[in-house]
Design a protein around this motif. Sequence first.
Motif, PDB file in Angstrom:
ATOM      1  N   MET A 222      74.666  -9.231 -55.482  1.00 59.63           N
ATOM      2  CA  MET A 222      73.748 -10.173 -54.833  1.00 59.63           C
ATOM      3  C   MET A 222      73.797 -11.512 -55.579  1.00 59.63           C
ATOM      4  N   ASN A 223      74.040 -12.609 -54.852  1.00 56.85           N
ATOM      5  CA  ASN A 223      73.947 -13.920 -55.499  1.00 56.85           C
ATOM      6  C   ASN A 223      72.912 -14.778 -54.774  1.00 56.85           C
ATOM      7  N   LEU A 224      72.859 -16.062 -55.129  1.00 63.36           N
ATOM      8  CA  LEU A 224      71.821 -16.940 -54.592  1.00 63.36           C
ATOM      9  C   LEU A 224      71.865 -17.019 -53.050  1.00 63.36           C
ATOM     10  N   ILE A 225      73.079 -17.050 -52.490  1.00 63.88           N
ATOM     11  CA  ILE A 225      73.213 -17.137 -51.020  1.00 63.88           C
ATOM     12  C   ILE A 225      72.553 -15.905 -50.381  1.00 63.88           C
TER      13      ILE A 225
ATOM     14  N   PHE B  48      78.673   0.692 -49.124  1.00 57.65           N
ATOM     15  CA  PHE B  48      79.762  -0.067 -48.494  1.00 57.65           C
ATOM     16  C   PHE B  48      79.396  -1.560 -48.434  1.00 57.65           C
ATOM     17  N   ILE B  49      78.158  -1.840 -48.013  1.00 55.54           N
ATOM     18  CA  ILE B  49      77.710  -3.241 -47.909  1.00 55.54           C
ATOM     19  C   ILE B  49      77.800  -3.927 -49.274  1.00 55.54           C
ATOM     20  N   MET B  50      77.222  -3.290 -50.273  1.00 56.92           N
ATOM     21  CA  MET B  50      77.118  -3.925 -51.592  1.00 56.92           C
ATOM     22  C   MET B  50      78.480  -4.088 -52.264  1.00 56.92           C
ATOM     23  N   ASP B  51      79.377  -3.100 -52.058  1.00 52.63           N
ATOM     24  CA  ASP B  51      80.652  -3.125 -52.785  1.00 52.63           C
ATOM     25  C   ASP B  51      81.753  -3.903 -52.070  1.00 52.63           C
ATOM     26  N   HIS B  52      81.676  -4.013 -50.738  1.00 51.19           N
ATOM     27  CA  HIS B  52      82.845  -4.526 -50.026  1.00 51.19           C
ATOM     28  C   HIS B  52      82.607  -5.718 -49.101  1.00 51.19           C
TER      29      HIS B  52
ATOM     30  N   GLY C  45      76.581 -13.453 -48.686  1.00 54.31           N
ATOM     31  CA  GLY C  45      76.044 -14.037 -47.452  1.00 54.31           C
ATOM     32  C   GLY C  45      75.823 -12.902 -46.453  1.00 54.31           C
ATOM     33  N   LEU C  46      76.898 -12.130 -46.224  1.00 53.00           N
ATOM     34  CA  LEU C  46      76.754 -10.976 -45.327  1.00 53.00           C
ATOM     35  C   LEU C  46      75.918  -9.877 -45.976  1.00 53.00           C
ATOM     36  N   ILE C  47      76.006  -9.778 -47.308  1.00 51.83           N
ATOM     37  CA  ILE C  47      75.177  -8.781 -48.010  1.00 51.83           C
ATOM     38  C   ILE C  47      73.701  -9.098 -47.745  1.00 51.83           C
ATOM     39  N   GLY C  48      73.348 -10.395 -47.906  1.00 53.42           N
ATOM     40  CA  GLY C  48      71.967 -10.823 -47.650  1.00 53.42           C
ATOM     41  C   GLY C  48      71.567 -10.560 -46.211  1.00 53.42           C
TER      42      GLY C  48
END
Lengths: 47, 565
Positions: free
Chosen positions: B1-4, B399-403, B407-410
């Motif tokens: 997870m980053n700022l975006i 899957f979401i977090m690793d790949h 932006g899409l993770i958020g």
Amino acid sequence: MKEEQDSTKNIEAPPPFMKSWKNLYAVVLISFLFLIILFYLITVTLS
Amino acid sequence: MNLIDWTILFGTLIFIVGYGVWKTRGSSNIESYLLGDKSLKWWTIGLSVMATQASAITFLSTPGQAFDDGMRFIQIYFGLPIAMIIISVTFIPIYYRLKVYTAYEFLENRFDLKTRSLASLLFLVSRGLATGITIYAPSIILSTILGWNLGTTTLIIGTLVIIYTVSGGTKAVSQTQKQQMAVMMGGMVIAGIMVIFLLPKDISFGDAVNVAGKLGKMNIVNLEFDITDRYNIWSGLIGGLFLSLSYFGTDQSQVARYLSGKSVAESRLGLLFNGLLKIPMQFIILFIGVMVFVFYLFVQPPVYFNKTETNKLLDTEYKSDYINLQNTHSRLFEIKKNQTYSLVDAINRNDESAIEQLQQEIAQTDADSKKNKAEVYSLIKKVNPDAEQRDTDYVFITFIMDHLPHGLIGLLLAVIFSAAMSSTSSELNALASTTTIDIYKRSVAKNRSDKHYLNASKLLTLLWGILAILFATFASKAENLIQFVNIVGSLFYGTILGIFLSAFYIKKIEGNAVFWAAIIAESIVLSLFFFTDIAYLLYNIIGCVLVIFIGLMIQFLQKERMGTV
């Protein structure tokens, strides 16, 4: 009395498209049948 | 997870909560608060009905279910379109004619007060438990990702929902659900495109679907009738019909959605919209799960998807055992990957004997992997005796977090939170309206002012929100979240539906008979649950049929006795 008549009119009002509720119900059922046939064909073809 | 990711996640959540509060500020009477002034159009009702049913569990657990067990879970929804038609024809006109706030008000009109109160209580128990789970599901994700305490996470999510549900009532629930559905569907479609895009370059979409089929994941329809099999077309059509009839026809969290329609036509269209789109929507979500399964045939998955548990092993005396098991896992993965490539080759050559041979080899490697995973779990269990054995609820989020790219993770996390908020808000609103109208206003404090009941509804929404947060702690014991929700529902829905079907269609049955029949039927259903292995969808049918059958018997005996006297 008037309120009761309005309520009955409201309940019996036709849908805004497809002319009658029976036609709309038929659309839902036909699309459902289509999905089941499609799913069955996918299952048989891919297994 | 980053700022975006954080910006997208919290931006979406704050916008939805703020929009809900702003758009529906100033509900000044009970009709506005509980029925939204009866002003909603059919597309808002349809989206609201779908958003109420689509909880975070749908987006977390359903892809995991497909990853583990294939597409066959979709059959549970086969009764839904038929149920939408039956409710449109029978239930909606009656609810409108009687101008009810809740479904259970109708039962007093048809039977008596005690039957109305019993049905309300059964609803409050089952829905109260289920609401706890809908808050718990996204909480485990944040706890896993951020390492936060589960209680804190549950509290934050519960509070966000409570803010706009207490403030705006039904209108806030329906208005926010439009935004939430847009986020959910947009996010899932992007996730589906991404998982296909992330497959190895030499594996086409067709190859992925063929491999999934040969490995038993495209098992969408099963025509065999088996009473102990949870998912086949018959349990789906019959059990699913009863479950859907009960859920959409008698569960206040859904009834409130279409009772807020501008007219009967708007309410009916809203439900038929759901009848048309629900199965395709579930198909997409399950298919994403199957594609994630194929993806992990070519990209090494973690040995156990709940990484929080495996990370704990690294700080214990079991570290070297765990590393050995992880090496075995890597070795087995490489074997399976090569076997899968050979399978793709055999499929493209149309070589049936090679396909059959490779299916057996992959099944053997799978069995070895499962054995290895069981050993990892036994280590986890030594460190944390409360750890769950099944990790399928963590598959999609891993899957979401690793790949997925930032932006899409958020965005995908916003999907899960939106889903949690949409269903929880409907449920809190329904729990509060049932408690206010069917219990408080009817039996505790009669003839008070409109303002008094409005304040009582707001206070009860808050109280149910707090209770749901507390119930959420019990959910951690459930093996698979989406199944647990359906099991809880099935234990009570059959009895409630039996009461309603007796009310709608069997004029002979009166209040006393249906009341005692419901109590006996519920006791039998609970006994069957604890002492037999019957597929849970069947409890809906059993409960319903028992209420009608026992009700008719009691009515007959009562008549006989009166005749004798």
